[in-house]
Design an enzyme around this catalytic site. Structure first.
Site, PDB file in Angstrom:
ATOM      1  N   ASP A 153       0.848  -1.196   0.000  1.00 32.63           N
ATOM      2  CA  ASP A 153       0.000   0.000   0.000  1.00 32.63           C
ATOM      3  C   ASP A 153       0.879   1.241   0.000  1.00 32.63           C
ATOM      4  O   ASP A 153       2.059   1.179   0.324  1.00 32.63           O
ATOM      5  CB  ASP A 153      -0.860   0.022   1.273  1.00 32.63           C
ATOM      6  N   LYS A 171      -3.929   3.306  -3.122  1.00 34.62           N
ATOM      7  CA  LYS A 171      -5.034   4.105  -3.664  1.00 34.62           C
ATOM      8  C   LYS A 171      -5.055   5.369  -2.820  1.00 34.62           C
ATOM      9  O   LYS A 171      -4.934   5.314  -1.608  1.00 34.62           O
ATOM     10  CB  LYS A 171      -6.379   3.380  -3.489  1.00 34.62           C
ATOM     11  N   MET A 203      -7.796   8.057   9.715  1.00 29.98           N
ATOM     12  CA  MET A 203      -8.274   8.785   8.534  1.00 29.98           C
ATOM     13  C   MET A 203      -9.225   9.917   8.922  1.00 29.98           C
ATOM     14  O   MET A 203     -10.381   9.948   8.478  1.00 29.98           O
ATOM     15  CB  MET A 203      -8.973   7.812   7.576  1.00 29.98           C
TER      16      MET A 203
END
Ligand SMILES: C[S@@+](CC[C@H](N)C(=O)[O-])C[C@H]1O[C@@H](n2cnc3c(N)ncnc32)[C@H](O)[C@@H]1O
Length: 243
Positions: free
Chosen positions: A40, A62, A177
């Protein structure tokens, strides 16, 4: 247990928060022997340096909801290389089972009949607490620990929809996040029942040489000098940074 990565197997491996000293021995051994590594975005270069020099490293990060590769594309890559008889390390930041879409990847591997193993990593919350020298729980202030995210599958950045009812008292909230809309986040947290004066510590790029720590309160968050992503928020009265 074979210490080396086996042909045709996929390993969902936790890379920890950044510092390569924080990965498990199992993870280091698998990285050193795997044919293919699929990391990642948040996996640090220092951890990737532990991969075999002959390994094929295919980044599959991503970012910001604008995927360079889809989740289905990641599944295809894992299956393709495993079916070709290669050993595959799917490398995820922190722990692979915490906010890492591991459930979808395991389902794809199960459906395809590809053998796989999960290798735990240190989730960012625990690494950050250690780095700050603060407990996450406290006999008098926090009997519950909640790992949550402000990021939803639809791409919304709002905490409110994920809480049904008031925020439980005497809890530590760790927010992954958190996004950058700190005014809305602060208002959402207070509306969810968290007192505005609750300690809130924002840790950016934890355990890397660029780590930044900003100690504030939930009410003070909108005005605080918070470092860049990746960012983790620790909230609650148990959070008392020792440094
Ligand atoms: C997709 S989640 C992955 C979480 C990961 N599986 C774990 O267990 O820590 C990504 C979020 O983890 C947090 N994160 C990961 N690495 C971090 C770091 N080094 N410093 C601060 N936050 C980090 C941030 O909140 C980031 O947005």
């Amino acid at each position: 247990m074979n210490p080396s990565a086996e042909p045709g197997h996929v390993y969902l491996v936790g890379a920890g928060p950044g510092d390569p000293n924080l990965i498990t021995l199992r993870a280091a051994r698998l990285l050193a022997t795997a044919d293919v590594v699929l990391p990642d975005d948040l996996v640090s270069d220092a951890v990737l340096d532990l991969a075999s020099p002959t390994a094929e490293i295919i980044p599959v990060g991503k970012r910001c909801g604008q995927p360079r590769i889809t989740q289905a594309g990641i599944h295809e890559l894992m299956l393709h290389h495993a079916r070709a008889g290669q050993s595959v390390v799917r490398l995820k930041s922190g722990d692979p089972l915490v906010f890492g879409r591991a459930g979808e990847e395991m389902a794809a591997l199960r459906e395809a009949g590809v053998p796989f193993e999960i290798v735990s990593g240190i989730t960012t919350a625990f690494a950050v607490a250690a780095s700050l020298q603060t407990p996450l729980t406290d006999r008098t202030a926090a009997s519950k620990l909640i790992l949550a995210t402000a990021h939803h599958a639809e791409g919304k950045l709002s905490l409110t929809p994920s809480w049904h009812g008031a925020f439980p008292p005497e809890a530590t909230l760790v927010l992954y996040m958190p996004g950058r809309n700190f005014a809305a986040l602060s208002a959402d947290l207070i509306a969810a029942g968290i007192p505005g004066e609750s300690p809130c510590v924002a840790v950016s790029k934890a355990t890397t040489p660029d780590e930044q720590v900003c100690a504030t309160t939930v009410a003070g968050l909108p005005e605080a000098s918070v470092g860049p992503a990746p960012l983790l928020l620790l909230i609650g009265h148990a959070i008392q940074p020792g440094r």
